[in-house]
Design a protein around this motif. Structure first.
Motif, PDB file in Angstrom:
ATOM      1  N   TYR A 123       2.294   9.014  12.884  1.00  0.00           N
ATOM      2  CA  TYR A 123       2.383   8.674  11.460  1.00  0.00           C
ATOM      3  C   TYR A 123       3.655   7.860  11.214  1.00  0.00           C
ATOM      4  CZ  TYR A 123      -1.005  12.508  11.042  1.00  0.00           C
ATOM      5  OH  TYR A 123      -2.095  13.328  11.183  1.00  0.00           O
ATOM      6  N   PRO A 124       3.635   6.563  11.520  1.00  0.00           N
ATOM      7  CA  PRO A 124       4.849   5.759  11.344  1.00  0.00           C
ATOM      8  C   PRO A 124       5.236   5.551   9.889  1.00  0.00           C
ATOM      9  CG  PRO A 124       3.012   4.404  12.075  1.00  0.00           C
ATOM     10  CD  PRO A 124       2.540   5.807  12.127  1.00  0.00           C
ATOM     11  N   ASP A 125       4.398   6.026   8.940  1.00  0.00           N
ATOM     12  CA  ASP A 125       4.763   5.922   7.535  1.00  0.00           C
ATOM     13  C   ASP A 125       5.681   7.062   7.098  1.00  0.00           C
ATOM     14  OD1 ASP A 125       2.669   7.712   7.979  1.00  0.00           O
ATOM     15  OD2 ASP A 125       1.837   7.457   5.967  1.00  0.00           O
ATOM     16  N   ILE A 126       5.979   8.008   7.994  1.00  0.00           N
ATOM     17  CA  ILE A 126       6.921   9.081   7.650  1.00  0.00           C
ATOM     18  C   ILE A 126       8.288   8.464   7.359  1.00  0.00           C
ATOM     19  CG2 ILE A 126       8.207  11.060   8.576  1.00  0.00           C
ATOM     20  CD1 ILE A 126       5.685  11.803  10.156  1.00  0.00           C
ATOM     21  N   GLY A 127       8.847   8.817   6.212  1.00  0.00           N
ATOM     22  CA  GLY A 127      10.151   8.276   5.847  1.00  0.00           C
ATOM     23  C   GLY A 127      11.258   9.312   5.814  1.00  0.00           C
ATOM     24  N   VAL A 128      10.864  10.603   5.690  1.00  0.00           N
ATOM     25  CA  VAL A 128      11.858  11.671   5.570  1.00  0.00           C
ATOM     26  C   VAL A 128      11.522  12.776   6.564  1.00  0.00           C
ATOM     27  CG1 VAL A 128      12.884  13.397   4.038  1.00  0.00           C
ATOM     28  CG2 VAL A 128      12.243  11.152   3.136  1.00  0.00           C
ATOM     29  N   VAL A 129      12.530  13.204   7.315  1.00  0.00           N
ATOM     30  CA  VAL A 129      12.387  14.321   8.262  1.00  0.00           C
ATOM     31  C   VAL A 129      13.379  15.407   7.871  1.00  0.00           C
ATOM     32  CG1 VAL A 129      12.617  15.060  10.670  1.00  0.00           C
ATOM     33  CG2 VAL A 129      11.630  12.819  10.141  1.00  0.00           C
ATOM     34  N   PRO A 142      15.045   3.494  12.455  1.00  0.00           N
ATOM     35  CA  PRO A 142      16.236   3.366  11.600  1.00  0.00           C
ATOM     36  C   PRO A 142      15.960   3.557  10.118  1.00  0.00           C
ATOM     37  CG  PRO A 142      15.538   1.222  12.454  1.00  0.00           C
ATOM     38  CD  PRO A 142      14.735   2.253  13.182  1.00  0.00           C
ATOM     39  N   LEU A 143      14.704   3.409   9.674  1.00  0.00           N
ATOM     40  CA  LEU A 143      14.404   3.585   8.253  1.00  0.00           C
ATOM     41  C   LEU A 143      14.138   5.041   7.899  1.00  0.00           C
ATOM     42  CD1 LEU A 143      12.138   0.516   7.412  1.00  0.00           C
ATOM     43  CD2 LEU A 143      14.605   0.741   7.277  1.00  0.00           C
ATOM     44  N   VAL A 144      13.951   5.892   8.892  1.00  0.00           N
ATOM     45  CA  VAL A 144      13.691   7.306   8.635  1.00  0.00           C
ATOM     46  C   VAL A 144      15.015   8.011   8.343  1.00  0.00           C
ATOM     47  CG1 VAL A 144      12.841   9.463   9.631  1.00  0.00           C
ATOM     48  CG2 VAL A 144      11.623   7.312  10.071  1.00  0.00           C
ATOM     49  N   LYS A 145      15.039   8.796   7.287  1.00  0.00           N
ATOM     50  CA  LYS A 145      16.247   9.542   6.930  1.00  0.00           C
ATOM     51  C   LYS A 145      16.030  11.028   7.222  1.00  0.00           C
ATOM     52  CE  LYS A 145      18.364   5.945   6.018  1.00  0.00           C
ATOM     53  NZ  LYS A 145      19.345   5.504   7.014  1.00  0.00           N
ATOM     54  N   VAL A 146      17.057  11.644   7.788  1.00  0.00           N
ATOM     55  CA  VAL A 146      16.952  13.015   8.284  1.00  0.00           C
ATOM     56  C   VAL A 146      17.822  13.947   7.444  1.00  0.00           C
ATOM     57  CG1 VAL A 146      17.230  14.530  10.278  1.00  0.00           C
ATOM     58  CG2 VAL A 146      16.520  12.145  10.612  1.00  0.00           C
ATOM     59  N   GLN A 195       0.825  -1.201   0.000  1.00  0.00           N
ATOM     60  CA  GLN A 195       0.000   0.000   0.000  1.00  0.00           C
ATOM     61  C   GLN A 195       0.861   1.252   0.000  1.00  0.00           C
ATOM     62  OE1 GLN A 195      -2.608  -0.438   3.395  1.00  0.00           O
ATOM     63  NE2 GLN A 195      -4.085  -1.686   2.263  1.00  0.00           N
ATOM     64  N   SER A 196       2.010   1.171   0.681  1.00  0.00           N
ATOM     65  CA  SER A 196       2.883   2.344   0.772  1.00  0.00           C
ATOM     66  C   SER A 196       3.506   2.676  -0.578  1.00  0.00           C
ATOM     67  CB  SER A 196       3.971   2.110   1.811  1.00  0.00           C
ATOM     68  OG  SER A 196       4.943   1.196   1.330  1.00  0.00           O
ATOM     69  N   GLU A 197       3.675   1.651  -1.422  1.00  0.00           N
ATOM     70  CA  GLU A 197       4.254   1.907  -2.740  1.00  0.00           C
ATOM     71  C   GLU A 197       3.318   2.749  -3.602  1.00  0.00           C
ATOM     72  OE1 GLU A 197       5.062  -1.945  -4.208  1.00  0.00           O
ATOM     73  OE2 GLU A 197       6.848  -2.254  -2.974  1.00  0.00           O
ATOM     74  N   LYS A 198       2.028   2.676  -3.292  1.00  0.00           N
ATOM     75  CA  LYS A 198       1.045   3.434  -4.066  1.00  0.00           C
ATOM     76  C   LYS A 198       0.663   4.742  -3.375  1.00  0.00           C
ATOM     77  CE  LYS A 198      -0.982  -1.075  -5.177  1.00  0.00           C
ATOM     78  NZ  LYS A 198      -2.160  -1.934  -5.010  1.00  0.00           N
ATOM     79  N   ARG A 199       1.116   4.911  -2.134  1.00  0.00           N
ATOM     80  CA  ARG A 199       0.614   6.019  -1.349  1.00  0.00           C
ATOM     81  C   ARG A 199       1.446   7.282  -1.562  1.00  0.00           C
ATOM     82  NH1 ARG A 199       3.397   3.540   3.480  1.00  0.00           N
ATOM     83  NH2 ARG A 199       5.195   4.872   3.784  1.00  0.00           N
ATOM     84  N   THR A 200       0.891   8.363  -1.069  1.00  0.00           N
ATOM     85  CA  THR A 200       1.605   9.626  -1.014  1.00  0.00           C
ATOM     86  C   THR A 200       2.701   9.528   0.042  1.00  0.00           C
ATOM     87  OG1 THR A 200      -0.397  10.826  -1.640  1.00  0.00           O
ATOM     88  CG2 THR A 200       1.321  12.077  -0.507  1.00  0.00           C
ATOM     89  N   GLU A 201       3.870  10.079  -0.257  1.00  0.00           N
ATOM     90  CA  GLU A 201       4.972  10.054   0.705  1.00  0.00           C
ATOM     91  C   GLU A 201       4.791  11.198   1.707  1.00  0.00           C
ATOM     92  OE1 GLU A 201       7.890   8.092   2.352  1.00  0.00           O
ATOM     93  OE2 GLU A 201       7.321   7.555   0.298  1.00  0.00           O
ATOM     94  N   ARG A 202       4.770  10.828   2.991  1.00  0.00           N
ATOM     95  CA  ARG A 202       4.581  11.836   4.039  1.00  0.00           C
ATOM     96  C   ARG A 202       5.944  12.360   4.512  1.00  0.00           C
ATOM     97  NH1 ARG A 202      -0.094  12.143   7.189  1.00  0.00           N
ATOM     98  NH2 ARG A 202      -0.519   9.944   6.717  1.00  0.00           N
ATOM     99  N   LEU A 203       6.114  13.677   4.515  1.00  0.00           N
ATOM    100  CA  LEU A 203       7.346  14.319   4.942  1.00  0.00           C
ATOM    101  C   LEU A 203       7.087  15.109   6.218  1.00  0.00           C
ATOM    102  CD1 LEU A 203       8.377  15.892   1.489  1.00  0.00           C
ATOM    103  CD2 LEU A 203       8.869  13.580   2.308  1.00  0.00           C
TER     104      LEU A 203
END
Length: 678
Positions: free
Chosen positions: A327-333, A356-360, A275-283
């Motif tokens: 929002y644990p789907d956040i990938g970029v901060v 660990p998967l979140v990039k800052v 689902q995340s591959e199709k979703r909007t990326e949350r920043l």
């Protein structure tokens, strides 16, 4: 209230919970000067038959696990005839309280809870423990310095292995119990916990229970006979893939469910990932300047309109951690450095530990080079300087998002690889793969273990059989057999054609492996009984079982990068030889091995045979069933044995005549002694 310290050491301070068996207190450990939790049996329960044994068993079960996602036991004692045990004191809230505040959760927000709960259940199930009362209030979300850790609670109605000491007790919380927990508590196994896990997930995703009724009998009817509403009918955005997940998770037949907590959690994670591959990326943007949000929304407006990005904001590090939990789907901060309450460098460190998967991406000025160097040393993915160049910002965001998506795919592959443990056990996955990565070898070791070779007697593919028919037949049979072995702590190290090589390394390994083999033989018999003689299940299970010291380690050629994890020794040779001469439904042991378990299992002599040219002849015994044989029991050599705890059919199910409504307290634990078959 008790004024003196329990055992002269634990001073009770505040009562925080009142359960059916005991009360929970915040207490002070006077010796170590720390706060602890104490569970103390209620005075009115002291004279209840078997209450003290159940209380002690709960403490023993939890102490046995020693897992970071299970509440830990420190001590056990008796004060004025009342038993008590001491646990770690947890700060946070249980999942039930979380759901009362936010009844419906996004699938991605559940991933950390699902993964950690699955690890706790896997540890329990591998130790032969069935929880039997899994529900949101028994999943505690411990506050670990701004992050959360799941702690599984309340093993008060658990059993060390389904079938031991629980034949007359229905235990659990009705809304979370699977059909088999009502119908035949003795045969309910770890898959009942997986049903409960499924109910919890259904409730968390939809805000409702899959089965709900105002009265106990009506609830039973729905659990036994009625399908649950597909989650997408309640929350359309969940979609058909989530519906299919719950078709397995809440299957009435335990054999049709997920067969391990690991498998279930990985399937859920895979759905979220797809689902995340199709979703909007949350920043997430973290900055205490009030105009930053307005400026970013304006400059990134094209990406917001086409659904590429969705933005979240926080004024400092504390708020940012809360947003990451929400929002644990956040990938970029993207974070500034200088902020009140928690600065960007501290936030960066906390994100690295917990996410660990979140990039800052760090924002700062050119002149702030020391802080930028510190940020890079703490794991910042990239940095931007103020005033922001928005062309540079967009390029940096695109690069970082691509990197995060690649990381997610890698993690998904790792989760899928973990499913290997369902079929090949810990030996290969945990020991062989690390060895291959380093092109080295795992250390050799001598271990005490029980081993078995189990085969489908008479299975020989006929010439011309389509390959898919052969593999489907084997898979159908192994899908029946494997859960019975794995749920009792056994590990399947090899699948060789129609033969399984099985090992048990745990405590009482020969007793547990014998019980697992008997249960697997019966389960296959039962599948054949249901499906008929012409089905895939027309082959009986036979095998050889032995025990003793074996050598385990990596064997092969390191220069050629061909290594394998191997277990060898006399018990392995003997089990393989016994399997080779076993007849239909025979589980053969040597007389020496059988004598070890003779008080727990019935068996019959199966002749004497020289299993190899270099060894003396061996007197063999056929393992019949768990429980000592009755005097004068007739010989049943080669017969398919129906164990004492044979399953009851659905037509034999009769729910209790009446019970209080379950609506008033849907998480109230039920503990009923059965007066007649249910």
């Amino acid at each position: 209230m008790i004024r003196e310290a329990l055992g002269g050491r634990y001073q009770l301070d505040i009562e925080i919970a009142d359960g059916g068996m005991g009360t929970i207190w915040v207490a002070t450990d006077l010796q170590l000067k720390r706060r602890v939790a104490v569970k103390l049996m209620k005075p009115e329960r002291l004279n209840a038959p078997g209450a003290d044994a159940l209380f002690l068993q709960e403490a023993q079960i939890v102490a046995r696990l020693q897992h970071p996602n299970v509440v830990q036991i420190f001590d056990f004692g008796i004060h004025e005839d009342a038993p008590y045990f001491v646990m770690e004191l947890l700060q946070g809230e249980d999942f039930s309280a979380r759901l009362r505040k936010q009844p419906r959760r996004h699938p991605a927000a559940l991933l950390p809870i699902v993964a950690q709960t699955a690890r706790a259940l896997t540890a329990a199930h591998n130790a032969g423990i069935v929880h039997r009362d899994l529900k949101p209030s028994n999943i505690f979300l411990r506050d670990a310095g701004g992050d959360e850790m799941v702690k599984l609670l309340d093993f008060g109605v658990s059993v060390l292995r389904a079938g031991k000491g629980s034949s007359d007790v229905i235990a659990g919380t009705p809304g979370y119990m699977g059909p088999e927990q009502f119908r035949s508590p003795k045969t309910a196994d770890h898959r009942s916990d997986l049903w409960s896990f499924g109910v919890i997930l259904y409730r968390a995703l939809t805000g409702d229970m899959p089965f709900r009724a105002p009265q106990y009998v009506a609830l039973l009817e729905k659990i036994f006979l009625r399908p649950h509403s597909p989650p997408s009918q309640v929350v359309p955005e969940l979609g058909p893939e989530v519906d299919r997940f719950f078709e397995r998770a809440l299957a009435k037949d335990p054999g049709a469910r997920f067969q391990s907590a690991t498998e279930m959690a990985a399937a859920f994670a895979a759905i979220v990932e797809r689902q995340s591959e199709k979703r909007t990326e949350r920043l997430l943007f973290v900055d205490d300047e009030p105009d930053v949000a307005v400026l970013l929304k304006h400059r990134l407006r094209p990406h917001l309109r086409n659904g590429t990005y969705e933005l979240a904001f926080a004024a400092n590090g504390v708020e940012a951690l809360e947003q990451l939990r929400r929002y644990p789907d956040i990938g970029v901060v993207v974070t500034d450095i200088n902020m009140p309450e928690m600065d960007g460098l501290t936030l960066l460190e906390r994100i690295g530990e917990a996410h660990p998967l979140v990039k800052v991406i760090v924002l700062s000025a050119y002149s702030d080079m020391p802080n930028l160097r510190t940020a890079m040393n703490r794991g910042a993915f990239d940095f931007l300087v103020k005033p922001i160049d928005f062309t540079d910002l967009e390029a940096t965001l695109q690069k970082t998002v691509r990197h995060v998506q690649a990381l997610r795919k890698t993690v998904r592959s790792t989760e899928e690889n973990s499913l290997l443990k369902v079929f090949v056990g810990g030996g290969i996955v945990d020991r062989l793969l690390p060895a291959l990565r380093s092109v080295g070898a795992t250390p050799s070791e001598e271990i005490s273990a029980a081993v078995a070779f189990l085969s489908l007697h008479g299975f020989v593919p006929a010439p011309g059989d389509p390959p898919n028919v052969v593999t489907h037949t084997l898979n159908a049979n192994f899908e029946v057999i494997l859960p019975e072995l794995l749920s009792r702590g056994a590990s399947v190290e090899r699948i060789m054609g129609n033969t399984l090589f099985v090992i048990h390394r745990g405590q009482d390994c020969i007793e547990e492996l014998a019980a697992a083999c008997v249960a697997a033989r019966h389960k296959l018999w039962w599948a054949a009984h249901r499906a008929g003689g012409d089905s895939h299940f027309k082959y009986s299970l036979c095998g050889g079982i032995s025990a003793g010291l074996v050598v385990a380690g990596s064997i092969g050629s390191r220069p050629l990068q061909r290594m394998d994890y191997v277990i060898l020794g006399r018990p392995v040779e003997q089990a393989a030889a016994l399997n080779a001469v076993a007849g239909p439904s025979q589980l053969l042991l040597s007389e020496e091995t059988f004598r070890v378990i003779a008080g727990l299992f019935s068996g019959e002599q199966a002749g004497e045979r020289q299993l190899s040219p270099t060894h003396d002849s061996v007197r063999m015994y056929n393992l019949l069933q768990e429980g000592a044989a009755d005097e004068g029991e007739p010989s049943r050599s080669g017969a398919r044995v129906l164990p004492v705890d044979a399953e009851r059919s659905e037509s034999e199910a009769h729910p209790p005549a009446s019970h209080d409504s379950t609506e008033a307290d849907p998480e109230r634990t039920l503990l009923l002694h059965r007066k007649r078959p249910v």
